[in-house]
Design a protein around this motif. Structure first.
Motif, PDB file in Angstrom:
ATOM      1  N   LEU A   1       5.223  -1.453 -10.410  1.00 18.31           N
ATOM      2  CA  LEU A   1       3.913  -2.018 -10.057  1.00 18.31           C
ATOM      3  C   LEU A   1       3.774  -3.443 -10.586  1.00 18.31           C
ATOM      4  CD1 LEU A   1       1.616   1.076 -10.703  1.00 18.31           C
ATOM      5  CD2 LEU A   1       2.158   0.048  -8.490  1.00 18.31           C
ATOM      6  N   SER A   2       4.226  -3.683 -11.808  1.00 17.36           N
ATOM      7  CA  SER A   2       4.139  -5.034 -12.371  1.00 17.36           C
ATOM      8  C   SER A   2       4.964  -6.014 -11.559  1.00 17.36           C
ATOM      9  CB  SER A   2       4.621  -5.035 -13.829  1.00 17.36           C
ATOM     10  OG  SER A   2       3.846  -4.152 -14.601  1.00 17.36           O
ATOM     11  N   ALA A   3       6.192  -5.591 -11.199  1.00 17.31           N
ATOM     12  CA  ALA A   3       7.052  -6.475 -10.396  1.00 17.31           C
ATOM     13  C   ALA A   3       6.470  -6.694  -9.003  1.00 17.31           C
ATOM     14  CB  ALA A   3       8.446  -5.875 -10.304  1.00 17.31           C
ATOM     15  N   LEU A   4       5.922  -5.622  -8.410  1.00 14.90           N
ATOM     16  CA  LEU A   4       5.317  -5.741  -7.089  1.00 14.90           C
ATOM     17  C   LEU A   4       4.148  -6.711  -7.088  1.00 14.90           C
ATOM     18  CD1 LEU A   4       5.045  -4.753  -4.132  1.00 14.90           C
ATOM     19  CD2 LEU A   4       3.609  -2.897  -4.993  1.00 14.90           C
TER      20      LEU A   4
ATOM     21  N   VAL B   1       0.840  -1.206   0.000  1.00 20.73           N
ATOM     22  CA  VAL B   1       0.000   0.000   0.000  1.00 20.73           C
ATOM     23  C   VAL B   1       0.876   1.258   0.000  1.00 20.73           C
ATOM     24  CG1 VAL B   1      -1.987  -1.127   1.076  1.00 20.73           C
ATOM     25  CG2 VAL B   1      -0.283  -0.002   2.523  1.00 20.73           C
ATOM     26  N   PHE B   2       2.084   1.160   0.575  1.00 19.16           N
ATOM     27  CA  PHE B   2       3.007   2.292   0.524  1.00 19.16           C
ATOM     28  C   PHE B   2       3.404   2.585  -0.917  1.00 19.16           C
ATOM     29  CE2 PHE B   2       7.294   4.030   0.384  1.00 19.16           C
ATOM     30  CZ  PHE B   2       7.209   5.106   1.259  1.00 19.16           C
ATOM     31  N   LEU B   3       3.808   1.541  -1.658  1.00 19.68           N
ATOM     32  CA  LEU B   3       4.239   1.738  -3.039  1.00 19.68           C
ATOM     33  C   LEU B   3       3.080   2.130  -3.955  1.00 19.68           C
ATOM     34  CD1 LEU B   3       6.926  -0.992  -3.810  1.00 19.68           C
ATOM     35  CD2 LEU B   3       7.239   1.442  -3.435  1.00 19.68           C
ATOM     36  N   THR B   4       1.916   1.538  -3.743  1.00 19.94           N
ATOM     37  CA  THR B   4       0.777   1.910  -4.597  1.00 19.94           C
ATOM     38  C   THR B   4       0.321   3.339  -4.290  1.00 19.94           C
ATOM     39  OG1 THR B   4      -0.753   0.844  -3.021  1.00 19.94           O
ATOM     40  CG2 THR B   4      -0.030  -0.455  -4.932  1.00 19.94           C
TER      41      THR B   4
ATOM     42  N   PHE C   1      -2.614  -8.986  -5.269  1.00 18.40           N
ATOM     43  CA  PHE C   1      -1.414  -8.723  -6.051  1.00 18.40           C
ATOM     44  C   PHE C   1      -1.679  -8.796  -7.553  1.00 18.40           C
ATOM     45  CE2 PHE C   1       0.510  -9.876  -1.943  1.00 18.40           C
ATOM     46  CZ  PHE C   1       1.309  -8.768  -1.765  1.00 18.40           C
ATOM     47  N   GLY C   2      -2.687  -9.569  -7.931  1.00 21.69           N
ATOM     48  CA  GLY C   2      -3.080  -9.584  -9.336  1.00 21.69           C
ATOM     49  C   GLY C   2      -3.580  -8.229  -9.795  1.00 21.69           C
ATOM     50  N   LEU C   3      -4.306  -7.520  -8.924  1.00 21.19           N
ATOM     51  CA  LEU C   3      -4.777  -6.176  -9.257  1.00 21.19           C
ATOM     52  C   LEU C   3      -3.614  -5.195  -9.373  1.00 21.19           C
ATOM     53  CD1 LEU C   3      -7.964  -5.970  -6.986  1.00 21.19           C
ATOM     54  CD2 LEU C   3      -7.903  -6.019  -9.487  1.00 21.19           C
ATOM     55  N   ILE C   4      -2.609  -5.352  -8.502  1.00 18.00           N
ATOM     56  CA  ILE C   4      -1.433  -4.480  -8.604  1.00 18.00           C
ATOM     57  C   ILE C   4      -0.715  -4.729  -9.924  1.00 18.00           C
ATOM     58  CG2 ILE C   4       0.816  -3.932  -7.597  1.00 18.00           C
ATOM     59  CD1 ILE C   4      -0.331  -4.611  -4.863  1.00 18.00           C
ATOM     60  N   PHE C   5      -0.552  -6.007 -10.291  1.00 14.77           N
ATOM     61  CA  PHE C   5       0.076  -6.323 -11.567  1.00 14.77           C
ATOM     62  C   PHE C   5      -0.724  -5.741 -12.728  1.00 14.77           C
ATOM     63  CE2 PHE C   5       0.236  -9.227 -15.253  1.00 14.77           C
ATOM     64  CZ  PHE C   5       1.575  -9.088 -15.585  1.00 14.77           C
ATOM     65  N   ALA C   6      -2.052  -5.833 -12.656  1.00 12.66           N
ATOM     66  CA  ALA C   6      -2.906  -5.291 -13.713  1.00 12.66           C
ATOM     67  C   ALA C   6      -2.754  -3.782 -13.825  1.00 12.66           C
ATOM     68  CB  ALA C   6      -4.358  -5.665 -13.456  1.00 12.66           C
ATOM     69  N   SER C   7      -2.581  -3.116 -12.674  1.00 14.21           N
ATOM     70  CA  SER C   7      -2.412  -1.656 -12.718  1.00 14.21           C
ATOM     71  C   SER C   7      -1.114  -1.279 -13.422  1.00 14.21           C
ATOM     72  CB  SER C   7      -2.443  -1.075 -11.299  1.00 14.21           C
ATOM     73  OG  SER C   7      -1.287  -1.442 -10.568  1.00 14.21           O
ATOM     74  N   GLY C   8      -0.036  -2.054 -13.208  1.00 12.34           N
ATOM     75  CA  GLY C   8       1.222  -1.785 -13.888  1.00 12.34           C
ATOM     76  C   GLY C   8       1.122  -1.979 -15.385  1.00 12.34           C
ATOM     77  N   VAL C   9       0.475  -3.073 -15.801  1.00  9.73           N
ATOM     78  CA  VAL C   9       0.293  -3.343 -17.228  1.00  9.73           C
ATOM     79  C   VAL C   9      -0.593  -2.267 -17.852  1.00  9.73           C
ATOM     80  CG1 VAL C   9      -0.665  -4.964 -18.902  1.00  9.73           C
ATOM     81  CG2 VAL C   9       0.680  -5.810 -16.978  1.00  9.73           C
TER      82      VAL C   9
END
Length: 792
Positions: free
Chosen positions: A186-189, A13-16, A74-82
């Motif tokens: 974000l993708s790596a996270l 949540v810090f990084l996002t 974490f799938g949502l975080i990856f989706a946000s990076g993509v």
């Protein structure tokens, strides 16, 4: 394990949270090259981010309750990076075209919705999702403590992201790399924890493939370069590009800040010349005004460095002068040295500082200050457009010092107007001021306008200075001078101050007019001409407003017509006083035979009802005169515009006397030979009362009998444009200015509102003026006089 999961959630949540603020801060810089760094851009990006976060909080809470899973988190975080990488690529491809279709008001909001809404929405889902997951994995904590901790780390991340974007990332990486790096992080996270959470190899491979495709596309768009571009980099405040090209058929090098600059760039130099005074852009040559205002320049200040064109010219031309250059962009001086032949000189001093702040703090006094911070339509710094700025500049001038500022806008009378407000503001600070149109003062299109303030009570005779000078710019000054008092009435335009300076809004109106569909005649411009006449007040003979509108017409026709004549005479009023009357005749084209387009410029007598309709004829003829200058069509014949005086029974108390009517047209008809000799005009159209919303021009019975050819030709041209306005029905005849013309042997027709024809001027004068009605009448006259139409 639970402790590690808790730390991972807080880290996520810090990084996002940091990523959201990086997107918000950098997003403004992404859109600025296309829409400018304006309040609309900043507000649009902030609004979209807030919409995305609010929706993300709501949707994230619902999904977290239904699917409280680390994989989904974490799938949502990856989706946000993509999504960020993909939309960055899409933005690179569509923003140039999209920005050309949208205004600087709506464009930033629409573009921000396209580029930032979806990734920011996904990131907004992280906080409620993390609250739910932590409450599951650490059930001993109360929900209040869990939510407080999650939002603390998310907000702390946002603070870090905001500081990092402004103080580290933008100055060192550039916008493109920041977006790609944020997408990568974000993708790596998102993807790394999924690998340890047991995601299937097939799903992992698909995710990697999608990520690689998005990364490759983003990298490809960043990697494309134009061979003519010598330098391109995101600087601290704007993107800077330096490239080679052509200007006026000569090789040139251009300096550009953002892609929204006016013309080819903000600075340039010719590559085939070593003469620093051989300047590319006309407006930069106005530094040489010092020659006629304050010839002995020892200290000069240039606000806005650009390509250092003006400082180089001053240094070459004035060996004794010391030149200070102040610009807020740190890299400009080194770039000017590298690409624009700026040599080290002990007389040249470069300061990296805001120009307004520098003016306020410097102890020096200057003989010449040249301000060129108006980089484009899209980036006019508000702090350099206010009365307080101009007053500070005047305080830093020596006695007899000169201040020159470049502004971009138009000389349209339509409200609101950036240039008119700037002129009014400038005059409040510099009582002794001069204004020059770099293109031509009669143009209503966008152009550079130079504001010149002289710190002296002495007026400069520009005609004498022009005649005595060999400098081409000085010699052109009388033709470029804007006659503010004669041509414009500035009362409705606000003075801009530090408290009230809606520059972005005013700029948006300029752009709206600049990018509107071009029309041969402009109904809105005619409506603005009507409004200006009304601001003069009553225009009956003897009134102050009558003198003002006469001066206005003489100034306008002096610019627009090939030749202007006046007929001056006096009339006796029943009050025993003598009144001066003036007909104004403006000649266009040298062709023979000639036709007349006429109207009256006076209004009804004191105490009578008057309104916009009485000013409509003048407005139509003024716009027609401007259109003649812009037309490429060869004229069929010569055109003379006649502005009659004394048409409205308006001398003293003659309001009810027919002897006082049509004085100007009668005088003109009696003295035709003095103007035309034996070659009288072959036809005439009189324009009067033509701006009502429900305008209907009906054929009068008398002209049908006496001027059938003129009526047929005029109504045919009008009916092609709007048959509702130009109707085939007939109306009873009325006393108007075309009657003396008919009696003098000139076939004539009246274009006038049928309400006027049937009810008389007092009852018909009320009503709202309509731009479309004016435009249709103007287009009809344009077709009648210039295009393939003919009077017979």
């Amino acid at each position: 394990m639970k402790s590690l999961t808790n730390v991972l959630l807080l880290f996520a949540v810090f990084l996002t949270g940091a990523s959201v603020l990086i997107i918000e801060v950098v997003g403004v810089r992404v859109l600025s090259p296309y829409y400018g760094n304006t309040i609309f851009t900043v507000s649009g990006v902030i609004t979209v981010i807030l919409i995305a976060l609010s929706c993300g909080y709501y949707v994230g809470g619902i999904l977290a309750d239904r699917y409280p899973s680390l994989r989904r988190f974490f799938g949502l975080i990856f989706a946000s990076g993509v999504a960020l990488l993909s939309l960055f690529t899409i933005g690179k491809m569509v923003l140039p075209g999209l920005s050309s279709k949208l205004s600087i008001v709506a464009g930033p909001l629409v573009s921000a919705l396209l580029l930032f809404l979806f990734p920011a929405l996904l990131l907004g889902m992280m906080c409620p999702y993390a609250v739910k997951l932590q409450s599951v994995y650490v059930p001993q904590k109360g929900i209040g403590s869990v939510a407080g901790g999650i939002f603390f780390w998310s907000t702390l991340g946002s603070i870090a992201g905001s500081l990092c974007a402004g103080f580290i990332l933008i100055p060192h990486l550039g916008i493109d790399r920041i977006f790609i790096a944020t997408g990568l992080v974000l993708s790596a996270l998102g993807l790394t924890p999924l690998f340890f959470l047991g995601i299937s190899k097939r799903r992992l491979g698909q995710s990697l493939l999608v990520w690689l495709l998005a990364l490759g596309a983003a990298s490809f768009t960043v990697g494309r370069t134009d061979r003519s571009v010598l330098y391109r980099k995101d600087a601290v405040y704007q993107q800077i590009a330096i490239y080679d090209g052509q200007y006026g058929g000569r090789p040139a090098r251009f300096f550009q800040q953002d892609e929204n600059s006016a013309g080819a760039g903000e600075g340039a130099m010719f590559l085939d010349s070593q003469d620093a005074t051989d300047l590319v852009y006309d407006y930069t040559r106005y530094y040489s005004l010092y020659k006629i205002f304050t010839p002995s320049v020892n200290n000069a200040l240039v606000i806005g460095g650009g390509a250092y064109s003006v400082p180089k010219a001053i240094l070459q031309e004035l060996p004794q002068a010391s030149v200070d250059v102040v610009d807020i962009e740190p890299s400009l001086f080194s770039l000017a040295q590298r690409y624009f032949n700026v040599r080290s000189d002990p007389r040249l001093h470069a300061y990296v500082e805001d120009g307004r702040r520098f003016l306020r703090t410097t102890p020096k006094q200057y003989d010449l200050i040249f301000s060129d911070v108006y980089y484009s339509f899209f980036s006019v710094p508000p702090q350099f457009a206010t009365r307080e700025f101009f007053e500070e500049a005047r305080q830093k001038l020596t006695p007899d010092g000169i201040f020159v500022a470049n502004v971009i806008g138009d000389l349209s009378r339509q409200q609101p107007s950036l240039i008119m407000s700037e002129i009014k503001t400038f005059r409040a600070a510099f009582p002794n001021s001069y204004f020059f149109a770099v293109a031509w003062p009669e143009k209503t299109d966008s152009q550079n306008v130079m504001l010149v303030g002289y710190n002296s009570a002495n007026r400069v005779d520009l005609d004498a200075a022009s005649a005595a000078s060999r400098d081409p710019l000085i010699r052109s000054l009388p033709a470029k001078l804007i006659d503010v008092d004669g041509r414009f009435e500035l009362s409705p335009y606000p003075v801009l101050t530090d408290d009230y300076s809606p520059i972005e809004f005013l700029t948006a109106q300029v752009l709206k007019r600049a990018f509107a569909e071009p029309q041969p005649v402009d109904g809105n411009e005619m409506l603005a001409d009507v409004d200006q006449q009304l601001r003069y007040g009553s225009r009956y003979v003897g009134a102050p407003g009558h003198d003002k509108v006469r001066g206005f017409l003489l100034s306008e026709m002096g610019l627009l017509a090939q030749n202007v004549q006046t007929q001056n005479w006096t009339e006796h009023g029943s009050d025993g006083k003598q009144y001066r009357l003036t007909n104004i005749i403006a000649h266009f084209f040298s062709n023979e035979p000639r036709v007349l387009i006429a109207t009256h410029y006076d209004s009804s007598a004191a105490g009578s009802t008057f309104g916009p309709n009485e000013a409509s004829g003048v407005a139509v003829l003024l716009e027609l005169a401007r259109a003649f200058g812009n037309s490429n069509l060869p004229p069929k014949f010569g055109v003379d515009m006649v502005f009659f005086d004394g048409a409205r029974a308006a001398i003293a108390d003659q309001a009810n006397s027919t002897d006082g009517e049509l004085l100007g047209s009668r005088y003109f008809a009696r003295h035709l030979d003095e103007i035309y000799g034996r070659s009288k005009p072959i036809s005439a159209i009189v324009v009067d009362d033509v701006c009502r919303t429900d305008l209907k021009n009906l054929k009068e019975q008398w002209p049908i009998r006496n001027s059938a050819g003129v009526m047929k030709s005029a109504w045919y041209a009008g009916a092609q444009l709007d048959p509702h306005i130009f109707q085939a029905s007939t109306a009873s005849e009325v006393q108007d200015d075309r009657m003396p013309l008919i009696q003098a042997g000139i076939p004539s027709a009246l274009l006038g509102d049928s309400n006027y024809l049937r009810r008389g001027p007092v009852r018909a004068r009320a009503g709202k003026c309509d731009a479309r009605s004016l435009q249709i009448v103007g287009q009809m006259l344009m077709a009648y006089t210039v295009s393939n139409g003919a009077p017979f």
